[in-house]
Each structure stands twice: as C-alpha cells, then as structure tokens.
Scaffold this motif. Structure first.
Motif, short mmCIF file in Angstrom:
data_model
loop_
_atom_site.label_atom_id
_atom_site.label_comp_id
_atom_site.label_asym_id
_atom_site.label_seq_id
_atom_site.Cartn_x
_atom_site.Cartn_y
_atom_site.Cartn_z
N GLY A 1 31.04 39.17 -103.57
CA GLY A 1 30.59 39.75 -102.30
C GLY A 1 30.87 41.24 -102.25
O GLY A 1 29.99 42.05 -101.90
N VAL A 2 32.08 41.61 -102.62
CA VAL A 2 32.48 43.03 -102.56
C VAL A 2 31.65 43.85 -103.54
O VAL A 2 31.12 44.91 -103.19
CB VAL A 2 34.00 43.16 -102.83
CG1 VAL A 2 34.39 44.61 -103.08
CG2 VAL A 2 34.80 42.58 -101.66
N ASP A 3 31.49 43.34 -104.77
CA ASP A 3 30.71 44.08 -105.77
C ASP A 3 29.26 44.25 -105.31
O ASP A 3 28.67 45.32 -105.49
CB ASP A 3 30.73 43.35 -107.13
CG ASP A 3 32.09 43.45 -107.81
OD1 ASP A 3 32.94 44.24 -107.32
OD2 ASP A 3 32.31 42.73 -108.80
N ALA B 1 25.40 49.54 -101.37
CA ALA B 1 25.75 50.78 -100.65
C ALA B 1 25.54 52.01 -101.52
O ALA B 1 25.42 53.12 -101.01
CB ALA B 1 27.19 50.70 -100.16
N SER B 2 25.46 51.80 -102.85
CA SER B 2 25.18 52.95 -103.72
C SER B 2 23.68 53.28 -103.68
O SER B 2 23.25 54.33 -104.12
CB SER B 2 25.62 52.66 -105.15
OG SER B 2 24.72 51.73 -105.76
N LEU B 3 22.88 52.36 -103.14
CA LEU B 3 21.42 52.56 -103.11
C LEU B 3 20.92 52.96 -101.73
O LEU B 3 20.00 53.76 -101.60
CB LEU B 3 20.72 51.26 -103.54
CG LEU B 3 21.08 50.70 -104.92
CD1 LEU B 3 20.48 49.33 -105.14
CD2 LEU B 3 20.59 51.66 -106.02
N LYS C 1 22.06 53.46 -97.26
CA LYS C 1 23.20 53.66 -96.35
C LYS C 1 23.48 52.41 -95.51
O LYS C 1 24.59 52.16 -95.08
CB LYS C 1 22.88 54.81 -95.38
CG LYS C 1 23.08 56.19 -96.00
CD LYS C 1 23.07 57.25 -94.93
CE LYS C 1 21.71 57.36 -94.33
NZ LYS C 1 21.12 58.40 -93.76
N ASP C 2 22.40 51.66 -95.25
CA ASP C 2 22.48 50.56 -94.30
C ASP C 2 22.56 49.23 -95.07
O ASP C 2 21.58 48.79 -95.68
CB ASP C 2 21.19 50.61 -93.44
CG ASP C 2 21.22 49.67 -92.28
OD1 ASP C 2 22.13 48.82 -92.21
OD2 ASP C 2 20.32 49.76 -91.42
N VAL C 3 23.75 48.63 -95.08
CA VAL C 3 23.95 47.38 -95.85
C VAL C 3 24.49 46.29 -94.92
O VAL C 3 25.48 46.48 -94.23
CB VAL C 3 24.95 47.59 -97.01
CG1 VAL C 3 25.22 46.28 -97.74
CG2 VAL C 3 24.44 48.65 -97.97
N GLU C 4 23.79 45.15 -94.94
CA GLU C 4 24.27 44.02 -94.15
C GLU C 4 24.85 42.97 -95.11
O GLU C 4 24.28 42.68 -96.16
CB GLU C 4 23.11 43.43 -93.34
CG GLU C 4 23.50 42.15 -92.63
CD GLU C 4 22.50 41.72 -91.56
OE1 GLU C 4 21.82 42.59 -90.96
OE2 GLU C 4 22.41 40.50 -91.31
N ASP D 1 35.17 47.45 -96.05
CA ASP D 1 35.77 48.51 -96.87
C ASP D 1 34.83 48.92 -98.00
O ASP D 1 34.80 50.08 -98.40
CB ASP D 1 37.10 48.05 -97.47
CG ASP D 1 38.25 48.25 -96.48
OD1 ASP D 1 38.08 49.05 -95.53
OD2 ASP D 1 39.31 47.61 -96.65
N ALA D 2 34.06 47.93 -98.50
CA ALA D 2 33.15 48.21 -99.62
C ALA D 2 31.86 48.91 -99.17
O ALA D 2 31.07 49.33 -100.00
CB ALA D 2 32.81 46.91 -100.34
N GLY D 3 31.64 49.00 -97.86
CA GLY D 3 30.46 49.75 -97.39
C GLY D 3 29.49 48.98 -96.52
O GLY D 3 28.42 49.50 -96.18
N ALA D 4 29.81 47.74 -96.14
CA ALA D 4 28.88 47.00 -95.27
C ALA D 4 28.88 47.62 -93.87
O ALA D 4 29.95 47.89 -93.31
CB ALA D 4 29.30 45.54 -95.19
N THR D 5 27.68 47.84 -93.34
CA THR D 5 27.58 48.46 -92.01
C THR D 5 27.28 47.41 -90.93
O THR D 5 27.44 47.66 -89.75
CB THR D 5 26.49 49.54 -92.01
OG1 THR D 5 25.34 49.01 -92.66
CG2 THR D 5 26.97 50.79 -92.75
N THR D 6 26.79 46.24 -91.36
CA THR D 6 26.59 45.12 -90.44
C THR D 6 27.20 43.88 -91.07
O THR D 6 26.99 43.62 -92.27
CB THR D 6 25.08 44.86 -90.16
OG1 THR D 6 24.53 46.02 -89.52
CG2 THR D 6 24.85 43.65 -89.26
N ILE D 7 27.94 43.12 -90.27
CA ILE D 7 28.51 41.86 -90.74
C ILE D 7 27.83 40.74 -89.96
O ILE D 7 27.88 40.73 -88.73
CB ILE D 7 30.03 41.81 -90.46
CG1 ILE D 7 30.75 42.87 -91.28
CG2 ILE D 7 30.59 40.41 -90.74
CD1 ILE D 7 30.68 42.66 -92.79
N ASN D 8 27.21 39.84 -90.71
CA ASN D 8 26.48 38.76 -90.05
C ASN D 8 27.23 37.43 -90.24
O ASN D 8 27.64 37.10 -91.34
CB ASN D 8 25.07 38.68 -90.63
CG ASN D 8 24.22 37.64 -89.94
OD1 ASN D 8 24.30 37.49 -88.72
ND2 ASN D 8 23.43 36.91 -90.70
#
Ligand code: KIV
Ligand code: ZN
Length: 508
Positions: free
Chosen positions: A124-126, A132-134, A136-139, A162-169
């Motif tokens: 999940g983190v990877d 997030a390297s591709l 800005k908006d990662v769910e 912490d890894a860059g998720a901007t939305t948690i579903n």
C-alpha cells in the motif's frame, strides 16, 4: 457539528457502477454520462479501471481530455502496472487523480493475498509513493475496511498519508456495516490516526443490506467529507450508495446535516434516466427520488392533502430534481428549432447531425402519437444514443401472429451500409423476432429478463422494453423504445446483442 461543511461528491457510476453484471456501456455512452456528471457539478468522476480493458483505458483517456470541471480519477490496484496504466489514461486531465487500493481485512489478507499484514502495508505504501510521484492527487482505499481490525486499519491509513495520499477512502466493500458501527469506525480513525487532518476522509458504501445511503450519512455525521456514490445506486451486487439519495437527504434535511454539496440537483432526473437507459437497468417504481412513483399521490386522503397544500405529503418538489410534471410538448408541427431547444432543456448536448436524426424520430413518433411528453422524448433520444456506427440497426420487420398460427417474423437489419434479412418462427412473436436476429448475427444466447413498461399514460404510450441476454455466462442488458411493443422488444434485443458482439470483438 455546527459549522456547515462542503461534502465532496465522488461519482463512480462509470467504474463501480459499470462493474455490475450486464451494466457495460459503450465508449460514447460513457463520455455522455461523464459530460452529464460534469454538468451536474460532481466534484470527482471516477472514469474507470484502465488496466482492466482497452475500452476502460480509452474511456478514461477521452474523459480526461474532454470533460472539464471535475477531478478525473482512475482506479489502480496497488501494483506498478496498474498505476502506470491509470496515469497514462488520465494524465491529460486538468485535475487528474490516481485511486489505488488494497484490502486490509484479515479475511482478504489471508485468503485472497496469502500475505502478512506487514507485506500488505508495504504494498500500500509503495503504491501510494509511486502514484504520488506521478500526480499530486492520490486516493488510497482500504478495501473491506469495515471488516478490518481497527488497529491495522489505523496503522495503514497513517502510513499511506505519510507516503503522500491526499484522500483516504474507507469502503464498506461487502455492505456489511450498520450506521452506528460505521460512524464509530470513522470517529475512531479520526482519533487514532495522528496525521488524519492531512487528508480528506472519504467513504464508499455498498448496499447489500440496503444501508448504503444510511451508512454514508452516518459517516458524514462522524466527520467524513467525501462520499463515493453512483447514479441510481448502480454498482457491484446490490449496488452502491445512490448519489441522488445522499445529495437530496443533505439538501432536504439541512437541519439534521449542516453540510452542503455543489450538485445542481435539477440535473439528477436526466442523469438517472440516461444511466438507466445506457445500462439497461430499469429503476424500480418506488425507488427514492427517481422512481416513477416517488412523487405520485394515489390515495384519496393524500390527493386531498396535496390539493390543499403540497407540503402535506411532499418533502421536496419534483422540480428540484429536474422532474417537471410531464409537460405536454410539441406535436407534428414543431419545428427543428423548438425541438432542439427542448433537447437542451432536457439536458442533452448533441451534435447537429444527431439532433437531425432525433428530429426525424420525433416526427415519426408525433405521427403515431397525439401527445408527445418530455419522457417520450427522453426515451426516443436515449434509444437512438444506444447505437454506435458498427452496430446492427433495424431496417424492417414483419410479424405474423395469432391464436391459431405458428408465429413467424421477417427481420431486415443494416450494418455498415449492408442489409441482412432472415425469417424465423418461434413460440410467440417476440421469440420469432429474436430467432430471426440470431440467424443474422450468429450470436446464440439465452434470454435472461424481459420487462416492458409504458413511458407515459395512454393507450398510444411509448413502450420501453428492458431485457438481458446471457451469452458464454456473461450477461448483457438492452433497452429499446417504440409505440409498437414488438419493435421496442426487437430494439432492446439488438441493443443487448450489439453489446455482446462488441465485447467479443474486443476479446478476440
Ligand atoms: O467496494 C470497494 O471496496 C471498492 C474499492 C475499489 C474502493 O470499490
Ligand atoms: Zn465498491
């Protein structure tokens, strides 16, 4: 909660909705649904699951290029190949989002993945880091969250933020939770996850126990700010939270939920009809908000109350969802201009050539039917939009039937400018028509469901047929409309057979 919050409406009709068996839509239909959703001002459109098929990829790509306004999102499992495909499909959107997911419940971790929680956490983190390297908006979605251990769920949520998720579903993947339990999960996560304020908290509810809307609303009360939902509640198995129910509950019960949405509610009815027509999934008459009877008052006491004051039995107006009290419109003397104005009013944005085709259909209908209503127009336009260039279309049909003859039918179809004609007999006139079509297309299938209903009242009403066929264990739905129920049946059957042919072409 005292301050009014804005709830983000994430529509997944084109992804989770289209995953429902038999609900597949053509590329053109998906684009049209996406345009409709944008007009309705949904905040996020989940356009598809690009790695799953070429059509899914292409639909996401075209929606990302064409549809302006909402965030355009694509789904990816927590693997690099999926994420690359999602990125390539939506990279041209003004606001692209990658939505990656992995299951977090012990049941899934043990039986589906045969992995340890630590391994799932790393995947999940990877995945989130890579996405997030591709963009800005990662769910990130924790699949089967409601059957996950809260300790592990909290840990993975914190790590992916912490890894860059901007939305948690937080999905209720199997529709198992109940409102009090779900709101407790949302509150618990808000307490346990230290960085929760760095991400938008979202929920995604399925309707296996008929609780998807109630669970979504409970989550809003507990602090969730994004709701994932679909038009008419279409989705896997018993479906998903219905957009129209969540949005109208918030609109009608502002006192109970101090929360707003950006949705233009007057577009709801049109979107509902469109999705129903394209998927071939009829709407049950008593379906909240968009069902045929949702605003019908039959009993004497209710009618009497309504005449005295609408408020007695109506908590919202049909107009608030774009459902006019079936206004009588033009007849055979209506000109092109009036007709195209009407199409715009009804929420269609068609090319000039399509307006011309629909106008011809309208005139044919007006010749057969004295009174043409909005719902008639919606039915014939959706019927026309169900066709794509490579499809078989009906050119001519003749049916012989009676109580003392063997029913038989002759059918002529057209495809790519060529005509194909066959005759067949059957158990009844509908069966004979379908057998003639089978002879032409060479597709042998079993009829699943068959339903017919009148779009409006009156003996000359347009009849709308919805059916499904089963071919190689796959279900394809179809819909057709005409004042002649046999013609409507044939069109619905052709619609399903065309979908089946297109699927077979893609698979080969
Ligand atoms: O129901 C579910 O868990 C999903 C996820 C992919 C969000 O659809
Ligand atoms: Zn789902």
């Amino acid at each position: 909660m005292s301050k009014e919050r804005n709830i983000i409406i994430f529509d997944t009709t084109l992804r989770d909705g289209e995953q429902a068996p038999g609900a597949s839509m053509s590329l053109e239909q998906k684009l049209d649904v996406a345009r409709t959703l944008a007009k309705m001002k949904v905040d996020v459109i989940e356009a598809g699951f690009p790695i799953s098929s070429e059509v899914q990829f292409e639909a996401c790509r075209q929606i990302a290029k064409e549809v302006k306004g909402p965030v355009i999102c694509a789904l990816a499992r927590a693997v690099k190949g999926d994420i690359d495909s999602a990125y390539n499909a939506i990279k041209h959107a003004a606001k692209p989002r990658i939505h990656t997911f992995i299951a977090t419940s012990d049941i899934h971790i043990k039986h589906k993945f045969k992995k340890t929680p630590a391994e799932v956490m790393k995947l999940g983190v990877d995945a989130v880091k890579y996405a997030a390297s591709l963009v800005k908006d990662v769910e990130f979605s924790a699949e089967d969250a409601t059957r996950s251990r809260i300790e592990f769920l909290s840990e993975i949520v914190e790590a992916v933020i912490d890894a860059g998720a901007t939305t948690i579903n937080i999905p209720d993947t199997v529709g198992y939770t109940v409102p009090s339990e779900f709101s407790a999960i949302i509150r618990e996560l808000s307490k346990r996850v230290k960085n929760i304020d760095k991400a938008v908290l979202s929920v995604h509810c399925h309707n296996d126990l008929g609780l998807a809307t109630a669970n979504s609303l409970a989550a809003i009360e507990a602090g969730a700010t994004q709701i994932e939902c679909t038009i008419n509640g279409v989705g896997e198995r018993a479906g998903s939270a219905a957009l129209e129910e969540v949005v109208m509950a918030l609109a009608v019960r502002k006192d109970a939920f101090p929360a707003t949405t950006n949705i233009v509610t007057r577009e709801i009815y049109n979107a509902s009809k469109k999705v129903s027509s394209y998927t071939g999934f009829t709407i049950q008459p008593n379906k909240a908000i968009v069902g045929k009877n949702a605003f019908a008052h039959e009993s004497g006491i209710h009618q009497d109350g309504m005449l005295k004051s609408r408020e007695t039995y109506e908590i919202m107006t049909p107009e608030s969802i774009g459902r006019e009290s079936s206004s009588l419109i033009m007849g055979r003397h209506t000109g092109r201009h009036g007709f195209s104005e009407k199409l715009v009013q009804l929420g269609f944005s068609l090319e000039k050539s399509a307006v011309e085709t629909m106008y011809t259909r309208f005139l044919q209908l007006a010749d057969k039917k004295k009174e043409v209503y909005d719902d008639d127009i919606i039915a014939i336009v959706n019927d026309g939009l169900n066709l794509t260039a490579a499809d078989f279309t009906l050119d001519y049909m003749h049916v012989l039937s009676g109580n003392s003859v063997i029913p038989s039918a002759t059918v002529r179809l057209k495809k790519d400018g060529t005509s194909y004609e066959e005759a067949a007999s059957g158990d009844g006139p509908v069966d004979a028509l379908f057998n003639a079509v089978d002879k032409i297309t060479g597709i042998k299938s079993k009829l699943g469901d068959y339903e017919i209903h009148a779009v409006t009242g009156g003996k000359d009403a347009v009849g709308e047929v919805s059916l499904s066929i089963i071919h190689d264990d796959e279900r394809f739905s179809g819909r057709g409309a005409s004042t002649d129920v046999l013609e409507a049946s044939l069109k619905a059957y052709l619609n399903a057979v065309n979908k089946c042919r297109n699927r077979k072409k893609k698979a080969s």
